[in-house]
Design a protein around this motif. Structure first.
Motif, PDB file in Angstrom:
ATOM      1  N   THR A 107       0.802  -1.226   0.000  1.00  0.00           N
ATOM      2  CA  THR A 107       0.000   0.000   0.000  1.00  0.00           C
ATOM      3  C   THR A 107       0.833   1.273   0.000  1.00  0.00           C
ATOM      4  N   TRP A 108       2.151   1.169   0.113  1.00  0.00           N
ATOM      5  CA  TRP A 108       2.985   2.368   0.155  1.00  0.00           C
ATOM      6  C   TRP A 108       4.409   2.053  -0.292  1.00  0.00           C
ATOM      7  N   LEU A 109       5.114   3.128  -0.621  1.00  0.00           N
ATOM      8  CA  LEU A 109       6.534   3.050  -0.978  1.00  0.00           C
ATOM      9  C   LEU A 109       7.342   3.837   0.039  1.00  0.00           C
ATOM     10  N   ARG A 110       8.626   3.548   0.120  1.00  0.00           N
ATOM     11  CA  ARG A 110       9.541   4.371   0.916  1.00  0.00           C
ATOM     12  C   ARG A 110      10.014   5.520   0.037  1.00  0.00           C
ATOM     13  N   ALA A 111      10.238   6.672   0.627  1.00  0.00           N
ATOM     14  CA  ALA A 111      10.689   7.844  -0.142  1.00  0.00           C
ATOM     15  C   ALA A 111      11.980   7.545  -0.895  1.00  0.00           C
ATOM     16  N   GLU A 112      12.877   6.787  -0.304  1.00  0.00           N
ATOM     17  CA  GLU A 112      14.166   6.511  -0.953  1.00  0.00           C
ATOM     18  C   GLU A 112      14.033   5.633  -2.200  1.00  0.00           C
ATOM     19  N   ASP A 113      12.879   5.036  -2.413  1.00  0.00           N
ATOM     20  CA  ASP A 113      12.651   4.225  -3.607  1.00  0.00           C
ATOM     21  C   ASP A 113      11.987   5.007  -4.736  1.00  0.00           C
ATOM     22  N   VAL A 114      11.665   6.274  -4.490  1.00  0.00           N
ATOM     23  CA  VAL A 114      10.998   7.108  -5.488  1.00  0.00           C
ATOM     24  C   VAL A 114      12.024   8.035  -6.137  1.00  0.00           C
ATOM     25  N   LEU A 115      12.065   8.018  -7.457  1.00  0.00           N
ATOM     26  CA  LEU A 115      12.976   8.877  -8.210  1.00  0.00           C
ATOM     27  C   LEU A 115      12.288  10.172  -8.625  1.00  0.00           C
ATOM     28  N   VAL A 116      11.036  10.068  -9.078  1.00  0.00           N
ATOM     29  CA  VAL A 116      10.284  11.234  -9.549  1.00  0.00           C
ATOM     30  C   VAL A 116       8.900  11.214  -8.903  1.00  0.00           C
ATOM     31  N   ALA A 117       8.490  12.358  -8.369  1.00  0.00           N
ATOM     32  CA  ALA A 117       7.110  12.542  -7.906  1.00  0.00           C
ATOM     33  C   ALA A 117       6.466  13.556  -8.840  1.00  0.00           C
ATOM     34  N   VAL A 118       5.247  13.264  -9.278  1.00  0.00           N
ATOM     35  CA  VAL A 118       4.521  14.149 -10.192  1.00  0.00           C
ATOM     36  C   VAL A 118       3.223  14.571  -9.517  1.00  0.00           C
ATOM     37  N   GLU A 119       2.979  15.877  -9.478  1.00  0.00           N
ATOM     38  CA  GLU A 119       1.740  16.412  -8.928  1.00  0.00           C
ATOM     39  C   GLU A 119       1.052  17.261  -9.989  1.00  0.00           C
ATOM     40  N   VAL A 120      -0.210  16.955 -10.270  1.00  0.00           N
ATOM     41  CA  VAL A 120      -1.029  17.775 -11.159  1.00  0.00           C
ATOM     42  C   VAL A 120      -1.874  18.664 -10.253  1.00  0.00           C
ATOM     43  N   VAL A 121      -1.644  19.959 -10.337  1.00  0.00           N
ATOM     44  CA  VAL A 121      -2.296  20.908  -9.446  1.00  0.00           C
ATOM     45  C   VAL A 121      -3.760  21.069  -9.838  1.00  0.00           C
ATOM     46  N   SER A 122      -4.626  20.951  -8.834  1.00  0.00           N
ATOM     47  CA  SER A 122      -6.046  21.203  -9.057  1.00  0.00           C
ATOM     48  C   SER A 122      -6.453  22.373  -8.168  1.00  0.00           C
ATOM     49  N   GLU A 123      -7.638  22.864  -8.384  1.00  0.00           N
ATOM     50  CA  GLU A 123      -8.098  24.044  -7.664  1.00  0.00           C
ATOM     51  C   GLU A 123      -8.026  23.854  -6.147  1.00  0.00           C
ATOM     52  N   GLU A 124      -8.368  22.671  -5.674  1.00  0.00           N
ATOM     53  CA  GLU A 124      -8.379  22.435  -4.238  1.00  0.00           C
ATOM     54  C   GLU A 124      -7.011  22.055  -3.669  1.00  0.00           C
ATOM     55  N   SER A 125      -6.021  21.828  -4.524  1.00  0.00           N
ATOM     56  CA  SER A 125      -4.728  21.366  -4.017  1.00  0.00           C
ATOM     57  C   SER A 125      -3.580  22.331  -4.272  1.00  0.00           C
ATOM     58  N   VAL A 126      -3.882  23.559  -4.655  1.00  0.00           N
ATOM     59  CA  VAL A 126      -2.835  24.512  -5.046  1.00  0.00           C
ATOM     60  C   VAL A 126      -1.777  24.659  -3.953  1.00  0.00           C
ATOM     61  N   GLU A 127      -2.189  24.979  -2.748  1.00  0.00           N
ATOM     62  CA  GLU A 127      -1.229  25.205  -1.651  1.00  0.00           C
ATOM     63  C   GLU A 127      -0.420  23.944  -1.359  1.00  0.00           C
ATOM     64  N   ARG A 128      -1.073  22.792  -1.292  1.00  0.00           N
ATOM     65  CA  ARG A 128      -0.366  21.534  -1.011  1.00  0.00           C
ATOM     66  C   ARG A 128       0.631  21.203  -2.109  1.00  0.00           C
ATOM     67  N   ASP A 129       0.197  21.309  -3.381  1.00  0.00           N
ATOM     68  CA  ASP A 129       1.056  20.885  -4.491  1.00  0.00           C
ATOM     69  C   ASP A 129       2.190  21.867  -4.779  1.00  0.00           C
ATOM     70  N   ARG A 130       1.946  23.150  -4.620  1.00  0.00           N
ATOM     71  CA  ARG A 130       2.993  24.142  -4.910  1.00  0.00           C
ATOM     72  C   ARG A 130       3.967  24.338  -3.762  1.00  0.00           C
ATOM     73  N   HIS A 131       3.516  24.136  -2.538  1.00  0.00           N
ATOM     74  CA  HIS A 131       4.365  24.479  -1.401  1.00  0.00           C
ATOM     75  C   HIS A 131       4.606  23.319  -0.440  1.00  0.00           C
ATOM     76  N   THR A 132       3.543  22.779   0.148  1.00  0.00           N
ATOM     77  CA  THR A 132       3.696  21.773   1.197  1.00  0.00           C
ATOM     78  C   THR A 132       4.406  20.522   0.689  1.00  0.00           C
ATOM     79  N   LYS A 133       3.878  19.905  -0.357  1.00  0.00           N
ATOM     80  CA  LYS A 133       4.493  18.676  -0.865  1.00  0.00           C
ATOM     81  C   LYS A 133       5.872  18.957  -1.451  1.00  0.00           C
ATOM     82  N   HIS A 134       6.022  20.108  -2.064  1.00  0.00           N
ATOM     83  CA  HIS A 134       7.302  20.528  -2.629  1.00  0.00           C
ATOM     84  C   HIS A 134       8.399  20.425  -1.555  1.00  0.00           C
TER      85      HIS A 134
END
Length: 191
Positions: free
Chosen positions: A106-133
């Motif tokens: 159900t999950w991966l470890r961060a060290e196993d991820v090479l690329v993370a992709v976020e498609v920004v939506s109206e409700e996720s702007v703050e999370r996708d541009r800043h928090t998750k970044h």
């Protein structure tokens, strides 16, 4: 006349613990909505997806699957544990194929991820541009792609993590085609 229906009890996940949820909790809460994320100990519930979001993800996922080396795989909306109280689900993640352990994972470890992709939506702007970044960089994920909608067309902002500052630096903005050499050669038509 009264209503004879009995009131449904609130699910456990509507009552967060005082110290917040942990990255193990989503697997222990059986009624949790699919694709629920955990950021700073708070559950983030999925919003309805737009057609733009769906089509953009499909184009990027298909392009990545056609181009990545055999030791990598692409996972859609799959949890990545970044720490004790953070388990976001990037829209797409390029991860080591060897980190995929089986059908019940159900999950991966961060060290196993090479690329993370976020498609920004109206409700996720703050999370996708800043928090998750910030959180992806702090967890050591080397590449981040953030996709914005510009008049109905995707614009991909690419970043690479600077290990000296533990933050992302911009590496490009792509409008019609995503053409890159790192982390592997890739050419995806965006429009």
């Amino acid at each position: 006349m009264g209503d004879n229906r009995s009131a449904e009890p609130f699910p456990d996940w509507l009552r967060p613990p005082v110290e917040g949820w942990t990255s193990e909790d989503p697997d222990r809460l059986p009624e949790l909505p699919r694709h629920t994320q955990l950021l700073d100990g708070m559950l983030i519930f999925p919003a309805p997806q737009t057609r733009f979001h769906m089509i953009t993800l499909r184009a990027l996922e298909d392009g990545l699957l056609a181009a990545i080396p055999a030791e990598w795989d692409v996972l859609r909306e799959f949890s990545v544990v970044l720490g004790r109280q953070n388990r976001p689900a990037p829209d797409l993640a390029v991860a080591r194929r060897s980190a995929i352990t089986g059908p019940d994972q159900t999950w991966l470890r961060a060290e196993d991820v090479l690329v993370a992709v976020e498609v920004v939506s109206e409700e996720s702007v703050e999370r996708d541009r800043h928090t998750k970044h910030r959180k992806y960089a702090a967890a050591g994920i080397r590449y981040l792609w953030r996709v914005e909608c510009d008049d109905g067309s995707p614009v991909v902002h690419t970043y690479e993590r600077d290990p000296a500052t533990n933050s992302y630096v911009p590496t490009g903005i792509f409008h019609d085609r995503l053409t890159i050499d790192h982390p592997f050669p890739l050419d995806i038509k965006l429009s």
